[in-house]
Design a protein around this motif. Structure first.
Motif: not given
Ligand code: SF4
Length: 197
Positions: A64-75
């Protein structure tokens, strides 16, 4: 067998790529990184289905790797309903995290289950896989698994797996709803025409 890190978008989409890659002599380790999936409850549900299948049926390790939801919102989110650019950004974010993990853990080969779904943008996804694998010094295993999709659908139903009806992000949920409504309207119109005729 050759070790390979396989980015998995969900359980049902993993069945056939895993089988096909093993037939080719690869030994897949599953990698989960899907911060695109909304709401969080849906994300957790899909992850749970994948973990259960990997443990009980496939007997495969899962990272289970990173789940960067903030990055998804940004990118990705700023592209809104511009599907081509949004999905490219979404693939890039997830595949980059999978490639980072693969390099860190000493894998040479990387692939993704996204290539089984006819609803994905296959060319875009493959381009991102090749680009990011290159960036991390990995070998991308690009396969068109889409002909295996009907079998994956049949098999996942047989296993009683939960099958979502939208890709993952909130935009795709809205798009899928509109598409289903259009199909319903078309069926209704065809039926009405039949009655008139
Ligand atoms: S439709 Fe799917 S691939 Fe495209 S942005 Fe949404 S979750 Fe990502």
């Amino acid at each position: 067998m050759t070790p390979l890190l396989l980015h998995a978008c969900c359980g049902p989409c993993s069945l056939e790529p895993v089988r096909a890659l093993m037939d080719e002599g690869y030994e897949p380790t599953i990698c989960w990184t899907n911060p695109n999936i909304a709401p969080v409850e849906e994300h957790d549900k899909r992850l749970g289905v994948l973990l259960d299948w990997a443990e009980r049926v496939a007997h495969l390790p899962v990272i289970i790797a990173g789940d960067d939801r903030a990055a998804w919102e940004r990118e990705a989110a700023p592209y809104g309903f511009d599907r081509a650019d949004r999905c490219r950004a979404c693939y890039a974010l997830r595949l980059e995290e999978a490639c980072r993990v693969a390099a860190e853990q000493g894998f040479e080969y990387i692939s993704t289950t996204l290539a089984v779904s006819p609803y994905q943008l296959f060319e875009t996804c493959s381009e991102e896989l090749v680009r990011l694998a290159g960036k991390y010094g990995l070998t991308p295993v690009v396969r068109d698994f889409r002909p295996l999709y009907p079998e994956a659908t049949r098999e996942s139903r047989e296993l009683g797996m939960y099958r979502q009806n939208y890709c993952g992000c909130r935009f795709s949920a809205a798009e899928a709803q509109v598409e289903r409504q259009i199909a319903r309207d078309a069926r209704k119109a065809a039926k009405a025409m039949g009655h008139v005729g």
